[in-house]
Scaffold this active site. Structure first.
Site, PDB file in Angstrom:
ATOM      1  N   LYS A  55       0.853  -1.191   0.000  1.00  0.00           N
ATOM      2  CA  LYS A  55       0.000   0.000   0.000  1.00  0.00           C
ATOM      3  C   LYS A  55       0.884   1.234   0.000  1.00  0.00           C
ATOM      4  O   LYS A  55       1.677   1.433   0.920  1.00  0.00           O
ATOM      5  CB  LYS A  55      -0.902  -0.001   1.248  1.00  0.00           C
ATOM      6  CG  LYS A  55      -1.623   1.333   1.523  1.00  0.00           C
ATOM      7  CD  LYS A  55      -2.526   1.261   2.753  1.00  0.00           C
ATOM      8  CE  LYS A  55      -3.101   2.632   3.114  1.00  0.00           C
ATOM      9  NZ  LYS A  55      -3.965   2.605   4.312  1.00  0.00           N
TER      10      LYS A  55
ATOM     11  N   ASP B 164      -2.625  10.247   3.555  1.00  0.00           N
ATOM     12  CA  ASP B 164      -4.019   9.843   3.738  1.00  0.00           C
ATOM     13  C   ASP B 164      -4.754  10.860   4.594  1.00  0.00           C
ATOM     14  O   ASP B 164      -4.689  10.818   5.824  1.00  0.00           O
ATOM     15  CB  ASP B 164      -4.060   8.445   4.406  1.00  0.00           C
ATOM     16  CG  ASP B 164      -5.486   7.960   4.642  1.00  0.00           C
ATOM     17  OD1 ASP B 164      -6.424   8.552   4.067  1.00  0.00           O
ATOM     18  OD2 ASP B 164      -5.646   6.970   5.395  1.00  0.00           O
TER      19      ASP B 164
ATOM     20  N   LYS C 199     -10.178  12.940   8.033  1.00  0.00           N
ATOM     21  CA  LYS C 199      -9.677  12.587   9.362  1.00  0.00           C
ATOM     22  C   LYS C 199      -9.632  13.823  10.251  1.00  0.00           C
ATOM     23  O   LYS C 199      -9.507  14.937   9.748  1.00  0.00           O
ATOM     24  CB  LYS C 199      -8.245  12.034   9.248  1.00  0.00           C
ATOM     25  CG  LYS C 199      -8.136  10.636   8.682  1.00  0.00           C
ATOM     26  CD  LYS C 199      -6.678  10.188   8.669  1.00  0.00           C
ATOM     27  CE  LYS C 199      -6.538   8.810   8.057  1.00  0.00           C
ATOM     28  NZ  LYS C 199      -7.183   7.735   8.845  1.00  0.00           N
TER      29      LYS C 199
ATOM     30  N   ASP D 188       1.699   6.463   5.514  1.00  0.00           N
ATOM     31  CA  ASP D 188       0.697   5.512   5.026  1.00  0.00           C
ATOM     32  C   ASP D 188       1.137   4.804   3.736  1.00  0.00           C
ATOM     33  O   ASP D 188       0.387   4.023   3.161  1.00  0.00           O
ATOM     34  CB  ASP D 188      -0.646   6.236   4.820  1.00  0.00           C
ATOM     35  CG  ASP D 188      -1.833   5.328   5.036  1.00  0.00           C
ATOM     36  OD1 ASP D 188      -1.681   4.284   5.705  1.00  0.00           O
ATOM     37  OD2 ASP D 188      -2.924   5.656   4.523  1.00  0.00           O
TER      38      ASP D 188
ATOM     39  N   ASP E 266     -12.134   6.998   3.778  1.00  0.00           N
ATOM     40  CA  ASP E 266     -10.926   6.801   4.584  1.00  0.00           C
ATOM     41  C   ASP E 266     -10.525   5.322   4.669  1.00  0.00           C
ATOM     42  O   ASP E 266      -9.440   4.995   5.126  1.00  0.00           O
ATOM     43  CB  ASP E 266     -11.153   7.370   5.990  1.00  0.00           C
ATOM     44  CG  ASP E 266      -9.846   7.559   6.751  1.00  0.00           C
ATOM     45  OD1 ASP E 266      -8.775   7.496   6.110  1.00  0.00           O
ATOM     46  OD2 ASP E 266      -9.913   7.773   7.980  1.00  0.00           O
TER      47      ASP E 266
ATOM     48  N   GLU F 256      -9.367   3.535   2.401  1.00  0.00           N
ATOM     49  CA  GLU F 256      -8.868   3.606   1.025  1.00  0.00           C
ATOM     50  C   GLU F 256      -7.799   2.569   0.705  1.00  0.00           C
ATOM     51  O   GLU F 256      -7.640   2.172  -0.442  1.00  0.00           O
ATOM     52  CB  GLU F 256      -8.333   5.020   0.744  1.00  0.00           C
ATOM     53  CG  GLU F 256      -6.872   5.297   1.160  1.00  0.00           C
ATOM     54  CD  GLU F 256      -6.609   5.168   2.663  1.00  0.00           C
ATOM     55  OE1 GLU F 256      -7.577   5.243   3.444  1.00  0.00           O
ATOM     56  OE2 GLU F 256      -5.442   4.984   3.050  1.00  0.00           O
TER      57      GLU F 256
ATOM     58  N   ARG G 178      -7.545  -0.599   1.296  1.00  0.00           N
ATOM     59  CA  ARG G 178      -8.075  -1.851   0.742  1.00  0.00           C
ATOM     60  C   ARG G 178      -8.504  -1.670  -0.706  1.00  0.00           C
ATOM     61  O   ARG G 178      -8.494  -2.610  -1.483  1.00  0.00           O
ATOM     62  CB  ARG G 178      -9.209  -2.363   1.644  1.00  0.00           C
ATOM     63  CG  ARG G 178     -10.408  -1.462   1.725  1.00  0.00           C
ATOM     64  CD  ARG G 178     -11.291  -1.745   2.946  1.00  0.00           C
ATOM     65  NE  ARG G 178     -10.701  -1.243   4.188  1.00  0.00           N
ATOM     66  CZ  ARG G 178     -11.272  -1.365   5.384  1.00  0.00           C
ATOM     67  NH1 ARG G 178     -12.433  -1.983   5.501  1.00  0.00           N
ATOM     68  NH2 ARG G 178     -10.674  -0.882   6.446  1.00  0.00           N
TER      69      ARG G 178
HETATM   70  N1  BES Z   1      -4.125   4.575   7.029  1.00  0.00           N
HETATM   71  C1  BES Z   1      -5.228   4.320   7.874  1.00  0.00           C
HETATM   72  C2  BES Z   1      -4.896   3.338   9.003  1.00  0.00           C
HETATM   73  C3  BES Z   1      -3.894   3.803  10.016  1.00  0.00           C
HETATM   74  C4  BES Z   1      -4.307   4.385  11.196  1.00  0.00           C
HETATM   75  C5  BES Z   1      -2.551   3.598   9.815  1.00  0.00           C
HETATM   76  C6  BES Z   1      -3.382   4.791  12.143  1.00  0.00           C
HETATM   77  C7  BES Z   1      -1.622   3.990  10.760  1.00  0.00           C
HETATM   78  C8  BES Z   1      -2.039   4.586  11.918  1.00  0.00           C
HETATM   79  C9  BES Z   1      -6.366   3.726   7.050  1.00  0.00           C
HETATM   80  O1  BES Z   1      -6.453   4.166   5.743  1.00  0.00           O
HETATM   81  C10 BES Z   1      -7.628   4.151   7.715  1.00  0.00           C
HETATM   82  O2  BES Z   1      -7.920   5.303   7.707  1.00  0.00           O
HETATM   83  N2  BES Z   1      -8.356   3.176   8.269  1.00  0.00           N
HETATM   84  C11 BES Z   1      -9.558   3.455   8.958  1.00  0.00           C
HETATM   85  C12 BES Z   1     -10.576   2.444   8.489  1.00  0.00           C
HETATM   86  C13 BES Z   1     -11.996   2.769   8.879  1.00  0.00           C
HETATM   87  C14 BES Z   1     -12.470   3.991   8.119  1.00  0.00           C
HETATM   88  C15 BES Z   1     -12.867   1.569   8.560  1.00  0.00           C
HETATM   89  C16 BES Z   1      -9.302   3.282  10.455  1.00  0.00           C
HETATM   90  O3  BES Z   1      -8.498   2.436  10.838  1.00  0.00           O
HETATM   91  O4  BES Z   1      -9.876   4.056  11.210  1.00  0.00           O
HETATM   92 ZN    ZN Z   2      -4.692   4.810   4.885  1.00  0.00          ZN
HETATM   93 MN    MN Z   3      -7.542   5.972   5.535  1.00  0.00          MN
END
Ligand code: BES
Ligand code: ZN
Ligand code: MN
Length: 484
Positions: free
Chosen positions: A249, A254, A261, A272, A331, A333, A335
């Site tokens: 990824k 992000d 966010k 990210d 968010d 994204e 996946r």
């Molecule tokens: N890049 C984030 C995950 C992340 C969070 C990485 C903290 C490193 C530190 C990912 O894209 C994300 O935003 N995931 C969301 C998913 C949710 C919207 C289902 C999350 O983990 O809150």
């Molecule tokens: Zn992300």
């Molecule tokens: Mn995200």
């Protein structure tokens, strides 16, 4: 800060350079007699009684210029313990005014393969600093001269160096801020890896559109920068045997997109793209050490931004696989980027296995913190291999479940699936379960959620904080032990 390691055939006992010697767990120094001057020996035998052996590394100041440093190895010490001692050694000497050290490998009496190589490896890995944007840099150079029969063979020197270079390349990429390492710049940098012998292919927006990679493109469509899929191929075998595939990824930043966010800690989202950086660093190491293996790295590079052209919550997009996805949260994204990258990798390269790496979910940090990456896999053998490699190099993984019962959480009313689970719970598993739907031909596959591992605010055993490079050594070990 730079560490230079060189190899010398001999050195004089009378030299005024700092000396590093190895002893057993009881700090038995009688074996050192022939390696140091007798006055030095008497000095150490007198003072050693006053020291705390629990410390493992003892420093004796012989003069303002010369120290003798004793490093103690237990007889059942592991290679990662040795690396940790190398790192601790670095911490103890980094602020010294003297910068030169002779390491006498003849004083090692423990039988552990490549023990000096591991010691120096740990030292080197710990010394990494990202100083590119500091106008005042640490100018210090530390010179390590290794002598004696137990020094690493030329082949092992190259192996360790290539892993260090790959890990540092990963750390450099992860440390770059979003304004510098956006997808356009990232793709350009990857193109320069042709010079180490990798075959690099770059697919830009236009090509991706033609291929139908719409879940990847949807994530990047709000950005002023392009979106890319880049493949890096290493052919270390003459035959046409199936490659090992690594997918990463690469979300350069992000913001969350329209599902924005919160401001606090949003700056962390510059890392990210760590999954992709691990893939790139690994591929670089394999090329540098001319690994006897066929491997391919595939990275999806995008920037997730809000804006007039950004993807909306509720949008429905068709992936490269043909399956449709309802994007309920922009968010989630990672996946979407991986979905297209996984199907493409499986179809194009027909690999022996696929391992993907991603900073995919905050939920994995809740589960495993910064000790283990989450492992999700459709294959017990590959999982075992990853778990064992992780234990060996101290880049550990913990297996988490996949199960068809989770499917109902991502089935969508309006499309084949949705990108989040609105019921809540099992956030990392539902993300992995989503990814699994894009492996179409039962290829052995493992997903590593490295959100808690890629970046360290405090520093770890082999890093001094910031980008850790977690994953490069793990995957290198997986390959070395099982596929070379
Ligand atoms: N890049 C984030 C995950 C992340 C969070 C990485 C903290 C490193 C530190 C990912 O894209 C994300 O935003 N995931 C969301 C998913 C949710 C919207 C289902 C999350 O983990 O809150
Ligand atoms: Zn992300
Ligand atoms: Mn995200």
């Amino acid at each position: 800060m730079s560490i230079s390691i060189s190899y010398k055939n001999s050195f004089s006992k009378k030299s005024s350079t700092n000396l590093v010697l190895f002893v057993d767990e009881k700090f038995n120094i009688s074996g050192l007699k022939k390696h140091i001057q007798s006055i030095e020996y008497r000095f150490i035998s007198d003072l050693i009684k006053t020291k705390d052996f629990k410390k493992k590394i003892l420093i004796f100041d012989l003069s303002s210029k010369k120290k003798i440093i004793l490093v103690s190895f237990n007889k059942d010490i592991s290679s990662s313990d040795v690396e940790n001692l190398g790192a601790k050694f670095y911490e103890l000497i980094k602020n010294n005014t003297q910068t030169d050290y002779v390491v006498n490998s003849d004083t090692v009496s423990i039988k552990l393969n490549n023990i000096i190589g591991h010691f120096l490896h740990g030292l080197k890995l710990k010394s990494y600093l990202f100083e590119k944007y500091k106008t005042k840099k640490t100018k210090k150079n530390i010179n390590i001269f290794v002598t004696g029969k137990n020094k690493p063979s030329l082949k092992d020197q190259i192996k360790f160096k290539s892993i260090e270079d790959g890990t540092f390349y990963t750390r450099d990429l992860v440390s770059e801020p979003g304004n510098v390492l956006h997808p356009d710049e990232y793709a350009k940098r990857l193109n320069t890896l042709k010079k180490v012998g990798l075959k690099v292919q770059i697919y830009d927006d236009k090509k991706l559109k033609r291929l139908g990679m719409n879940t990847l493109l949807g994530v990047g469509q709000g950005s002023a920068r392009g979106s890319y899929l880049v493949t890096l191929e290493w052919k270390g075998l003459k035959d046409k045997s199936k490659p090992l595939a690594f997918v990463g990824k690469g979300v350069c930043f992000d913001t969350g997109g329209i599902s924005l966010k919160p401001a606090k800690f949003m700056e962390d989202m510059t890392y990210d793209m760590a999954g992709s950086a691990v893939v790139v660093g690994l591929m670089k190491s394999l090329a540098l050490r001319k690994a006897k293996v066929n491997a391919v790295g595939v990275v999806g590079l995008v920037e997730n931004m809000p804006g007039g052209n950004a993807q909306r919550p509720g949008d429905i997009v068709k992936s490269y696989s043909g399956k449709t996805v309802e994007v309920l949260n922009t968010d989630a994204e990672g996946r979407l980027v991986l979905a297209d990258a996984l199907t493409y990798t499986e179809e194009k390269f027909k690999p022996k296995f696929i391992v993907d790496l991603a900073t995919l979910t905050g939920a994995i940090i809740v589960s495993l913190g910064s000790e283990y990456a989450g492992l999700f896999s459709n294959d017990d053998k590959l999982s075992k291999q990853l778990i064992n490699a992780g234990e060996d190099v101290e880049e550990k993984v913990w297996r988490m479940p996949l199960n068809k019962n989770f499917d109902k959480l991502i089935d969508s009313k309006n499309a084949d699936m949705q990108n989040i689970n609105y019921v809540g719970g099992a956030g990392s598993t539902t993300a992995a379960q989503f990814l699994q739907r894009f492996i179409l031909n039962k290829t052995p596959w493992a997903h590593l959620d490295i959100a808690g591992m890629a970046f360290s605010k405090y520093g770890g055993a082999l890093n001094s904080g910031g980008a850790t490079g977690y994953g490069v050594r793990l995957l290198n070990k997986l390959i070395e032990d099982n596929y070379e």
